[in-house]
Design a protein around this motif. Structure first.
Motif, PDB file in Angstrom:
ATOM      1  N   ILE A  15      52.959  67.830  32.574  1.00 61.41           N
ATOM      2  CA  ILE A  15      53.270  68.559  33.459  1.00 61.41           C
ATOM      3  C   ILE A  15      54.661  69.444  32.954  1.00 61.41           C
ATOM      4  O   ILE A  15      55.665  67.974  32.946  1.00 61.41           O
ATOM      5  N   LYS A  16      55.284  70.219  32.482  1.00 63.18           N
ATOM      6  CA  LYS A  16      56.306  71.154  32.802  1.00 63.18           C
ATOM      7  C   LYS A  16      57.168  71.546  34.062  1.00 63.18           C
ATOM      8  O   LYS A  16      55.991  71.489  35.430  1.00 63.18           O
ATOM      9  N   LEU A  17      57.922  71.714  34.083  1.00 61.30           N
ATOM     10  CA  LEU A  17      58.655  71.973  35.619  1.00 61.30           C
ATOM     11  C   LEU A  17      57.818  72.802  36.289  1.00 61.30           C
ATOM     12  O   LEU A  17      58.149  72.171  37.672  1.00 61.30           O
ATOM     13  N   PRO A  18      57.479  74.331  35.678  1.00 55.10           N
ATOM     14  CA  PRO A  18      56.885  74.758  37.039  1.00 55.10           C
ATOM     15  C   PRO A  18      55.569  73.994  37.739  1.00 55.10           C
ATOM     16  O   PRO A  18      55.864  74.326  39.017  1.00 55.10           O
ATOM     17  N   GLY A  19      54.965  73.404  36.914  1.00 52.74           N
ATOM     18  CA  GLY A  19      53.817  72.721  36.995  1.00 52.74           C
ATOM     19  C   GLY A  19      54.545  71.651  38.662  1.00 52.74           C
ATOM     20  O   GLY A  19      53.763  71.550  39.505  1.00 52.74           O
ATOM     21  N   VAL A  20      55.436  71.110  38.501  1.00 48.26           N
ATOM     22  CA  VAL A  20      56.527  69.772  39.060  1.00 48.26           C
ATOM     23  C   VAL A  20      56.525  70.525  40.376  1.00 48.26           C
ATOM     24  O   VAL A  20      56.293  69.541  41.422  1.00 48.26           O
ATOM     25  N   LYS A  39      60.829  60.433  35.845  1.00 46.85           N
ATOM     26  CA  LYS A  39      62.111  60.716  34.967  1.00 46.85           C
ATOM     27  C   LYS A  39      61.024  61.631  34.453  1.00 46.85           C
ATOM     28  O   LYS A  39      59.537  61.143  34.516  1.00 46.85           O
ATOM     29  N   SER A  40      61.560  62.239  33.329  1.00 48.48           N
ATOM     30  CA  SER A  40      60.989  62.991  33.162  1.00 48.48           C
ATOM     31  C   SER A  40      60.818  62.420  31.330  1.00 48.48           C
ATOM     32  O   SER A  40      61.586  61.779  31.067  1.00 48.48           O
ATOM     33  N   ILE A  41      60.306  63.314  30.611  1.00 46.82           N
ATOM     34  CA  ILE A  41      60.102  62.754  29.016  1.00 46.82           C
ATOM     35  C   ILE A  41      60.381  63.421  27.766  1.00 46.82           C
ATOM     36  O   ILE A  41      59.750  64.644  28.069  1.00 46.82           O
ATOM     37  N   ALA A  62      58.830  66.964  30.018  1.00 49.31           N
ATOM     38  CA  ALA A  62      58.026  67.095  30.903  1.00 49.31           C
ATOM     39  C   ALA A  62      57.568  65.981  31.644  1.00 49.31           C
ATOM     40  O   ALA A  62      58.174  65.060  31.393  1.00 49.31           O
ATOM     41  N   TRP A  63      56.794  65.874  32.728  1.00 49.11           N
ATOM     42  CA  TRP A  63      56.722  64.952  34.114  1.00 49.11           C
ATOM     43  C   TRP A  63      55.382  64.370  33.277  1.00 49.11           C
ATOM     44  O   TRP A  63      53.890  64.975  33.049  1.00 49.11           O
TER      45      TRP A  63
END
Length: 62
Positions: free
Chosen positions: A5-10, A32-34, A42-43
């Motif tokens: 999931i990308k930042l808006p989803g997180v 942590k993101s990858i 994304a996470w």
């Protein structure tokens, strides 16, 4: 399989702001993101879900 999931989803899942997410990541308090591409991160959704569940559990204890 791990969903990403990308930042808006997180932000939507956690209710946290971008700056709070990155501050907590630096402190080791948030998954942590990858890197998924140049200038794209994304996470792992399961890690975010687990973080949320841990927050709920710890707030219920007391």
């Amino acid at each position: 399989m791990n969903n990403l999931i990308k930042l808006p989803g997180v932000k939507s899942m956690t209710g946290l702001s971008k700056s709070s997410i990155y501050t907590m990541m630096r402190k080791g308090l948030f998954p942590k993101s990858i890197v998924i591409a140049d200038r794209a991160v994304a996470w792992i959704e399961a890690e975010i879900q687990e973080w949320i569940e841990n927050k709920v559990s710890s707030s219920r204890r007391g």
